[in-house]
Design a protein around this motif. Structure first.
Motif, PDB file in Angstrom:
ATOM      1  N   MET A  89       0.837  -1.190   0.000  1.00 30.27           N
ATOM      2  CA  MET A  89       0.000   0.000   0.000  1.00 30.27           C
ATOM      3  C   MET A  89       0.874   1.243   0.000  1.00 30.27           C
ATOM      4  N   PHE A  90       0.434   2.269  -0.697  1.00 29.03           N
ATOM      5  CA  PHE A  90       1.147   3.541  -0.729  1.00 29.03           C
ATOM      6  C   PHE A  90       1.156   4.152   0.663  1.00 29.03           C
ATOM      7  N   ASN A  91       2.304   4.595   1.114  1.00 31.61           N
ATOM      8  CA  ASN A  91       2.418   5.170   2.443  1.00 31.61           C
ATOM      9  C   ASN A  91       3.204   6.470   2.344  1.00 31.61           C
ATOM     10  N   THR A  92       2.582   7.572   2.764  1.00 29.44           N
ATOM     11  CA  THR A  92       3.254   8.868   2.667  1.00 29.44           C
ATOM     12  C   THR A  92       4.491   8.922   3.557  1.00 29.44           C
ATOM     13  N   ARG A  93       4.524   8.154   4.624  1.00 31.01           N
ATOM     14  CA  ARG A  93       5.692   8.181   5.507  1.00 31.01           C
ATOM     15  C   ARG A  93       6.947   7.720   4.774  1.00 31.01           C
ATOM     16  N   SER A  94       6.801   6.797   3.828  1.00 33.53           N
ATOM     17  CA  SER A  94       7.965   6.298   3.100  1.00 33.53           C
ATOM     18  C   SER A  94       8.592   7.380   2.227  1.00 33.53           C
ATOM     19  N   PHE A  95       7.882   8.448   1.946  1.00 28.37           N
ATOM     20  CA  PHE A  95       8.407   9.548   1.150  1.00 28.37           C
ATOM     21  C   PHE A  95       8.847  10.718   2.023  1.00 28.37           C
ATOM     22  N   GLY A  96       8.835  10.543   3.325  1.00 26.98           N
ATOM     23  CA  GLY A  96       9.248  11.606   4.230  1.00 26.98           C
ATOM     24  C   GLY A  96       8.247  12.750   4.316  1.00 26.98           C
ATOM     25  N   TRP A  97       6.983  12.452   4.112  1.00 29.42           N
ATOM     26  CA  TRP A  97       5.963  13.487   4.159  1.00 29.42           C
ATOM     27  C   TRP A  97       5.527  13.699   5.601  1.00 29.42           C
ATOM     28  N   ASN A  98       6.265  14.521   6.312  1.00 28.94           N
ATOM     29  CA  ASN A  98       5.875  14.820   7.688  1.00 28.94           C
ATOM     30  C   ASN A  98       4.755  15.857   7.691  1.00 28.94           C
ATOM     31  N   ALA A  99       4.293  16.220   8.865  1.00 29.29           N
ATOM     32  CA  ALA A  99       3.161  17.152   8.990  1.00 29.29           C
ATOM     33  C   ALA A  99       3.449  18.491   8.313  1.00 29.29           C
ATOM     34  N   ASP A 100       4.675  18.988   8.424  1.00 26.56           N
ATOM     35  CA  ASP A 100       5.023  20.270   7.802  1.00 26.56           C
ATOM     36  C   ASP A 100       4.953  20.178   6.278  1.00 26.56           C
ATOM     37  N   ARG A 101       5.476  19.099   5.728  1.00 26.03           N
ATOM     38  CA  ARG A 101       5.458  18.912   4.272  1.00 26.03           C
ATOM     39  C   ARG A 101       4.021  18.809   3.763  1.00 26.03           C
ATOM     40  N   LYS A 102       3.183  18.105   4.496  1.00 27.08           N
ATOM     41  CA  LYS A 102       1.776  17.966   4.098  1.00 27.08           C
ATOM     42  C   LYS A 102       1.082  19.321   4.093  1.00 27.08           C
ATOM     43  N   GLN A 103       1.383  20.160   5.077  1.00 26.67           N
ATOM     44  CA  GLN A 103       0.767  21.492   5.130  1.00 26.67           C
ATOM     45  C   GLN A 103       1.224  22.366   3.963  1.00 26.67           C
ATOM     46  N   VAL A 104       2.500  22.249   3.589  1.00 28.27           N
ATOM     47  CA  VAL A 104       3.015  23.005   2.445  1.00 28.27           C
ATOM     48  C   VAL A 104       2.282  22.584   1.173  1.00 28.27           C
ATOM     49  N   LEU A 105       2.149  21.280   0.979  1.00 27.05           N
ATOM     50  CA  LEU A 105       1.444  20.794  -0.212  1.00 27.05           C
ATOM     51  C   LEU A 105      -0.021  21.208  -0.195  1.00 27.05           C
ATOM     52  N   LYS A 106      -0.655  21.133   0.963  1.00 24.90           N
ATOM     53  CA  LYS A 106      -2.050  21.544   1.088  1.00 24.90           C
ATOM     54  C   LYS A 106      -2.198  23.019   0.708  1.00 24.90           C
ATOM     55  N   SER A 107      -1.284  23.861   1.170  1.00 27.24           N
ATOM     56  CA  SER A 107      -1.332  25.292   0.849  1.00 27.24           C
ATOM     57  C   SER A 107      -1.156  25.539  -0.640  1.00 27.24           C
ATOM     58  N   LYS A 108      -0.248  24.797  -1.265  1.00 29.41           N
ATOM     59  CA  LYS A 108      -0.031  24.956  -2.700  1.00 29.41           C
ATOM     60  C   LYS A 108      -1.267  24.540  -3.494  1.00 29.41           C
ATOM     61  N   ILE A 109      -1.881  23.455  -3.100  1.00 26.12           N
ATOM     62  CA  ILE A 109      -3.099  22.996  -3.781  1.00 26.12           C
ATOM     63  C   ILE A 109      -4.201  24.032  -3.633  1.00 26.12           C
ATOM     64  N   ARG A 110      -4.387  24.531  -2.405  1.00 22.63           N
ATOM     65  CA  ARG A 110      -5.432  25.535  -2.161  1.00 22.63           C
ATOM     66  C   ARG A 110      -5.181  26.788  -3.000  1.00 22.63           C
ATOM     67  N   GLU A 111      -3.940  27.220  -3.065  1.00 21.48           N
ATOM     68  CA  GLU A 111      -3.592  28.406  -3.845  1.00 21.48           C
ATOM     69  C   GLU A 111      -3.977  28.229  -5.309  1.00 21.48           C
ATOM     70  N   ARG A 112      -3.703  27.054  -5.863  1.00 28.03           N
ATOM     71  CA  ARG A 112      -4.045  26.785  -7.264  1.00 28.03           C
ATOM     72  C   ARG A 112      -5.558  26.744  -7.466  1.00 28.03           C
ATOM     73  N   VAL A 113      -6.267  26.106  -6.533  1.00 28.61           N
ATOM     74  CA  VAL A 113      -7.729  26.029  -6.639  1.00 28.61           C
ATOM     75  C   VAL A 113      -8.327  27.433  -6.590  1.00 28.61           C
ATOM     76  N   LEU A 114      -7.808  28.291  -5.716  1.00 28.53           N
ATOM     77  CA  LEU A 114      -8.337  29.648  -5.579  1.00 28.53           C
ATOM     78  C   LEU A 114      -8.136  30.498  -6.832  1.00 28.53           C
ATOM     79  N   THR A 115      -7.148  30.162  -7.647  1.00 28.33           N
ATOM     80  CA  THR A 115      -6.973  30.921  -8.891  1.00 28.33           C
ATOM     81  C   THR A 115      -8.119  30.652  -9.859  1.00 28.33           C
TER      82      THR A 115
END
Length: 110
Positions: A1-27
């Motif tokens: 199964m795909f696991n975000t932990r194996s890619f080093g996606w800690n809480a900070d990284r997830k928040q950065v990605l979430k912010s980038k996605i939101r920014e794109r959606v808002l455009t």
């Protein structure tokens, strides 16, 4: 199964990605945030916790649960709508999006 932990996606990284996605959606949808009532970051751990399934992809399609026997987006509970890979029309990116579109059309009476 795909696991975000194996890619080093800690809480900070997830928040950065979430912010980038939101920014794109808002455009594209400037008023997007006005409609948010509750928000969960989609990831395998959330999937397992809330859907209680380890694998992504929906349940097997059989003649007992497809077409006229499929689960509807109408829950029968006022203002509770359903969408996703277990709701008509089913799994896959297109099926999941179409189930969300059915909810949108029902809510807006369109």
């Amino acid at each position: 199964m795909f696991n975000t932990r194996s890619f080093g996606w800690n809480a900070d990284r997830k928040q950065v990605l979430k912010s980038k996605i939101r920014e794109r959606v808002l455009t594209i949808f400037p008023r997007f945030e006005e409609g948010i009532v509750h928000e969960l970051l989609g990831e395998p751990e959330a999937w397992e916790k809330f859907v209680v399934r380890r694998e992504v992809g929906g349940f097997p399609q059989t003649k007992e649960n497809t077409f006229f026997n499929a689960v509807s987006h109408r829950s029968g509970v006022d203002r509770l709508w359903l969408c996703g890979d277990t709701i008509f029309p089913g799994g896959g990116t297109i099926g999941v999006n179409v189930s969300g579109y059915h909810v949108f059309r029902s809510i807006t009476n369109d």
